[in-house]
Design a protein around this motif. Sequence first.
Motif, short mmCIF file in Angstrom:
data_model
loop_
_atom_site.label_atom_id
_atom_site.label_comp_id
_atom_site.label_asym_id
_atom_site.label_seq_id
_atom_site.Cartn_x
_atom_site.Cartn_y
_atom_site.Cartn_z
N PHE A 1 0.82 -1.21 0.00
CA PHE A 1 0.00 0.00 0.00
C PHE A 1 0.85 1.26 0.00
CE2 PHE A 1 -3.06 -3.17 1.04
CZ PHE A 1 -4.23 -2.70 0.48
N GLN A 2 1.95 1.25 0.73
CA GLN A 2 2.77 2.45 0.80
C GLN A 2 3.52 2.73 -0.49
OE1 GLN A 2 5.06 1.66 4.36
NE2 GLN A 2 3.36 2.16 5.71
N ASN A 3 3.79 1.70 -1.29
CA ASN A 3 4.55 1.87 -2.52
C ASN A 3 3.66 2.06 -3.76
OD1 ASN A 3 6.90 1.55 -1.05
ND2 ASN A 3 7.03 -0.64 -1.44
N ALA A 4 2.34 2.08 -3.57
CA ALA A 4 1.43 2.26 -4.71
C ALA A 4 1.50 3.70 -5.22
CB ALA A 4 0.01 1.90 -4.29
N GLN A 5 0.90 3.92 -6.39
CA GLN A 5 0.91 5.25 -7.03
C GLN A 5 -0.53 5.68 -7.34
OE1 GLN A 5 3.67 7.13 -7.49
NE2 GLN A 5 4.82 5.50 -6.45
N PRO A 6 -0.81 7.00 -7.28
CA PRO A 6 -2.16 7.48 -7.61
C PRO A 6 -2.53 7.15 -9.05
CG PRO A 6 -0.86 9.19 -6.52
CD PRO A 6 0.09 8.08 -6.86
N LEU A 7 -3.82 6.98 -9.28
CA LEU A 7 -4.33 6.74 -10.63
C LEU A 7 -4.36 8.05 -11.42
CD1 LEU A 7 -7.43 4.52 -9.82
CD2 LEU A 7 -5.25 3.73 -10.74
N PRO A 8 -4.18 7.98 -12.73
CA PRO A 8 -4.37 9.21 -13.54
C PRO A 8 -5.85 9.60 -13.53
CG PRO A 8 -4.06 7.29 -14.95
CD PRO A 8 -3.79 6.82 -13.55
N ASP B 1 -12.37 15.79 -16.02
CA ASP B 1 -13.54 16.07 -15.18
C ASP B 1 -13.23 15.81 -13.71
OD1 ASP B 1 -16.44 16.55 -14.72
OD2 ASP B 1 -16.40 14.44 -14.12
N GLU B 2 -12.41 14.79 -13.45
CA GLU B 2 -12.09 14.43 -12.06
C GLU B 2 -11.01 15.32 -11.48
OE1 GLU B 2 -12.84 9.60 -12.43
OE2 GLU B 2 -10.90 10.48 -12.96
N ASN B 3 -10.10 15.79 -12.32
CA ASN B 3 -8.94 16.56 -11.86
C ASN B 3 -9.39 17.85 -11.18
OD1 ASN B 3 -6.24 16.86 -11.49
ND2 ASN B 3 -5.85 17.77 -13.50
N GLY B 4 -8.86 18.10 -10.01
CA GLY B 4 -9.22 19.31 -9.26
C GLY B 4 -10.31 19.10 -8.23
N PRO C 1 -4.80 -0.32 -3.73
CA PRO C 1 -3.74 0.57 -3.21
C PRO C 1 -3.61 1.85 -4.03
CG PRO C 1 -2.98 -1.70 -3.21
CD PRO C 1 -4.28 -1.68 -3.96
N ASP C 2 -3.70 1.75 -5.36
CA ASP C 2 -3.60 2.94 -6.21
C ASP C 2 -4.81 3.86 -6.01
OD1 ASP C 2 -1.24 1.87 -7.32
OD2 ASP C 2 -2.39 0.74 -8.79
N ILE C 3 -5.99 3.25 -5.86
CA ILE C 3 -7.20 4.06 -5.63
C ILE C 3 -7.08 4.84 -4.32
CG2 ILE C 3 -9.66 3.90 -5.07
CD1 ILE C 3 -9.84 1.58 -7.06
N LEU C 4 -6.57 4.20 -3.28
CA LEU C 4 -6.43 4.87 -1.99
C LEU C 4 -5.42 6.02 -2.07
CD1 LEU C 4 -6.51 1.81 0.45
CD2 LEU C 4 -8.32 3.47 0.04
N HIS C 5 -4.36 5.83 -2.84
CA HIS C 5 -3.39 6.91 -3.02
C HIS C 5 -3.99 8.08 -3.79
CE1 HIS C 5 0.62 5.95 -1.42
NE2 HIS C 5 0.25 4.68 -1.54
N THR C 6 -5.02 7.81 -4.60
CA THR C 6 -5.69 8.86 -5.37
C THR C 6 -6.63 9.68 -4.49
OG1 THR C 6 -5.63 7.32 -7.23
CG2 THR C 6 -6.95 9.29 -7.52
N ALA C 7 -7.05 9.11 -3.39
CA ALA C 7 -8.02 9.76 -2.51
C ALA C 7 -7.43 10.97 -1.80
CB ALA C 7 -8.54 8.77 -1.48
N ASP C 8 -8.30 11.91 -1.49
CA ASP C 8 -7.93 13.00 -0.58
C ASP C 8 -8.36 12.66 0.84
OD1 ASP C 8 -6.90 15.15 -2.44
OD2 ASP C 8 -8.84 14.75 -3.35
#
Length: 374
Positions: free
Chosen positions: A172-179, A183-186, A254-261
Amino acid sequence: MRILHIITSLLTGGAETLVVDIVTDLLRQGHEVDVVLFDGEETPLKERLRTSGCEIICFSMERSFYNPLYILKLRRLIKNYDIVHTHNFSPQLFTAIATLGSKIKRVTTEHNTSNRRVAWKWYRPIDRWMYNRYQRVICISDKAEENLRLLMGSHLKTEIQTIYNGINLERFQNAQPLPLSPDENGKINIVMVAAFRPQKDQDTLIKAMTLLPKDKYELWLVGDGERRAQVEELSKSLNTEDNAKFLGLRTDIPDILHTADVIVMSSHYEGLSLSSIEGMSVGKPFIASDVDGLHEITAGAGILFPEGDAKALATSIEKLMNNPDYYHQVATACLQRSQQYDIKKTINNYLQVYRNINSSAPFGGGAIGGDYSL
């Protein structure tokens, strides 16, 4: 020594994730471990287990959890093992019956602090008989053990202990955010990872979204289950379908969680929520219902809100996003808390249980890959 884990399915859930993590690691260490599924539906967790080389034995492909014929199938199957380890109620009960007259050692894990059977006073003698059929009952949290001991009372004959659930922290700690799409950005991304089951409370999170600016916040609900259609209907009725996305079963959590705020677990009760620990491990603020199984993980690190209180949940989210210092403080505390729940500790504790109840048999061997149905 041969070990057989028995569980209802490998749909999204804490018990299911724990089984996959434990079995995968034990296989990697060279131990011999197979898995029985009452429902062999194809899921990301099942595929992950299959790629580990585990032998997967499926009793059904139709979400059938309570077929009494499984008792006969289990009785024929378990004689080939030294230890059977069960998870969830129907495997617990059916294995207790199937091993009558057998010397096979039995372990079960209690994954929740509560269940609907507690209210059935007429059923308590059956529950007590079932748990006492096991040489060891493992509870995944202190509260789960406390409640089970209350249920058993003076009828307790077996040994009960707590082994905290754990996660693969590195994964989980080494995952990366999803692009993100344009519409989603911001937008501020709120994520909840949980099966759509009666104990979960995605409804309150959907209601909280109606109290947040629609152009500023977006919700991702990850998972599947019996209540998904009902929650989707609620989202439509409250006009949140444009900013509430149902992502279904995913392999890239893991990537989805890194994408979260912000990561949320809204629930009515838990045992010890792996999804909650996973959410804390990515260094984001974690918010949870103040209920058994979530309170002990979250208190002093993340944020707790009263069960079912959508307004309090929405207020907590906005407070985080409007105060960067507070956001950083909560995120850091959550990350530090997650370090206490390393899957390596969990697996070592389970290995010790197996050795204690079957100390005369050495570990070793290797499982043959593949899966089949009975």
